[in-house]
Write a protein that holds these residues in place. Structure first.
Motif, PDB file in Angstrom:
ATOM      1  N   HIS A  79      11.217  27.917  24.103  1.00 23.39           N
ATOM      2  CA  HIS A  79      10.043  27.053  24.212  1.00 23.39           C
ATOM      3  C   HIS A  79       9.122  27.370  23.045  1.00 23.39           C
ATOM      4  CE1 HIS A  79       9.087  30.728  26.462  1.00 23.39           C
ATOM      5  NE2 HIS A  79       7.809  30.490  26.248  1.00 23.39           N
ATOM      6  N   THR A 102       9.911  20.573  22.670  1.00 23.67           N
ATOM      7  CA  THR A 102       9.277  21.764  22.097  1.00 23.67           C
ATOM      8  C   THR A 102       8.734  21.453  20.707  1.00 23.67           C
ATOM      9  OG1 THR A 102      10.427  23.434  23.392  1.00 23.67           O
ATOM     10  CG2 THR A 102       9.806  24.058  21.158  1.00 23.67           C
ATOM     11  N   HIS A 158      18.351  21.318  28.098  1.00 23.74           N
ATOM     12  CA  HIS A 158      17.043  21.101  28.720  1.00 23.74           C
ATOM     13  C   HIS A 158      17.317  20.640  30.151  1.00 23.74           C
ATOM     14  CE1 HIS A 158      12.929  19.863  29.390  1.00 23.74           C
ATOM     15  NE2 HIS A 158      13.310  18.609  29.600  1.00 23.74           N
ATOM     16  N   THR A 164       7.131  25.236  30.478  1.00 25.31           N
ATOM     17  CA  THR A 164       6.541  24.205  29.632  1.00 25.31           C
ATOM     18  C   THR A 164       7.363  22.941  29.844  1.00 25.31           C
ATOM     19  OG1 THR A 164       7.920  24.457  27.649  1.00 25.31           O
ATOM     20  CG2 THR A 164       6.065  25.991  27.878  1.00 25.31           C
ATOM     21  N   ASP A 167      11.212  23.493  27.921  1.00 25.10           N
ATOM     22  CA  ASP A 167      12.080  24.658  28.122  1.00 25.10           C
ATOM     23  C   ASP A 167      13.559  24.319  27.988  1.00 25.10           C
ATOM     24  OD1 ASP A 167       9.950  26.422  28.915  1.00 25.10           O
ATOM     25  OD2 ASP A 167       9.938  25.425  30.850  1.00 25.10           O
TER      26      ASP A 167
END
Length: 318
Positions: A79, A102, A158, A164, A167
């Motif tokens: 992340h 990200t 993912h 978040t 991540d």
């Protein structure tokens, strides 16, 4: 008793452990400090999460060189947080991989996060003058991708929002090893300042469905058996559920943020007060839970100024 801001007073060096948790899969851990994962393939090495500075990353590289002299070709960012990404330049990798989400978060708030995290936890930023700037991924993806380290397959995915919105996890099928980033913690508080509480437990379900034999969590000891993996996921889930249940109840009852914080402390301290960085995380965790319970889906940006205002308001009632 006055509580010093975040982890500004935590200057004690931690004892590093470096252990093989599956064939060619290693965990660099340090008593609740951010972990780094290493995968050794036929031809090259992949590093998952980099430490906060190139100077700190050198410690990881020294351990890697005790087990292999193969080149480090890939760095994966689980992340966007500064303690995970700003050491990337030390590895000399040809690819720096993250999720598309990200990358978006680095654009939106990378510099603010760097300033924020360095103020919160200065010990993790030893050699900060060695950081060349923000770490920019060179390769991003939407839902999943596969990297081949020679003949060794590594899947990067993912699985959903959690710690978040961006991540990712790294899965090594031939070893049954998962590198979870901060989606899973072990006897360490989850940092939830950028979290998505409603989604995180579902993401944990998807991770658990792989039935990993071992997991490298974001913080805490490596989980080296299926039972430890189950325990780590359960602890993480319990932490999130206890926190969000308390804060959302406070919101439903019309309590202020400070009242929600006090109620959350009553719920959290008996179960999680001994966890690494619990005290550090609690104000930021409650603030984000409060926002989500009030309907704010996209987390507010933390800045160094906002950090200290929140800390003073919640920890000291100022």
């Amino acid at each position: 008793m006055s509580k010093q801001f975040a982890s500004a007073g935590d200057m004690e060096e931690k004892v590093v452990s470096f252990s093989e948790i599956g064939a060619g899969c290693y965990a660099f851990t340090a008593q609740g400090d951010p972990n780094t994962g290493i995968i050794v393939g036929d031809e090259s090495v992949m590093v998952i999460d980099t430490q906060a500075t190139p100077a700190m990353a050198q410690k990881v590289i020294e351990y890697i060189r005790t087990v292999t002299d193969k080149p480090i070709k890939h760095v994966v960012l689980s992340h966007y947080h500064a303690v995970r990404v700003l050491g990337a330049s030390a590895y000399g990798a040809s690819e720096i991989i993250s999720s598309d989400l990200t990358y978006r978060l680095i654009v939106e708030r990378g510099q603010q996060d760097w300033d924020s995290e360095q103020g919160r936890f200065p010990r993790l930023f030893q050699g900060a003058d060695s950081i060349p700037g923000l770490t920019w991924p060179t390769l991003t993806f939407g839902s999943s991708m596969t990297v081949w380290l020679g003949k060794r397959e590594v899947k990067i995915m993912h699985l959903g929002r959690g710690h978040t919105m961006g991540d990712i996890v790294v899965w090594v099928p031939d070893a049954g090893v998962m590198f979870s980033g901060d989606l899973v913690e072990y006897h360490s508080a989850c940092y939830c300042g950028d979290a998505h509480f409603a989604d995180w437990p579902k993401t944990l379900d998807r991770l658990a469905a792989f039935e990993p034999r071992a997991v490298v969590p974001g913080r805490g000891d490596a989980l080296t058996s299926p039972q430890m993996v189950a325990d780590g996921i359960a602890l993480t889930r319990d932490f999130l559920t206890t926190l969000y249940t308390s804060v959302s109840a406070s919101v439903a009852e019309g309590r202020s943020l400070k009242e929600a914080f006090d109620a959350a402390r009553t719920a959290m301290d008996p179960k999680f007060g001994s966890f690494a960085i619990h005290e550090h995380c609690l104000p930021f965790n409650v603030a984000r839970a409060y926002d989500e319970a009030k309907g704010l889906d996209h987390p507010q940006i933390w800045t160094a100024e906002r950090d200290r205002e929140m800390w003073a308001s919640l920890q000291h009632g100022e």
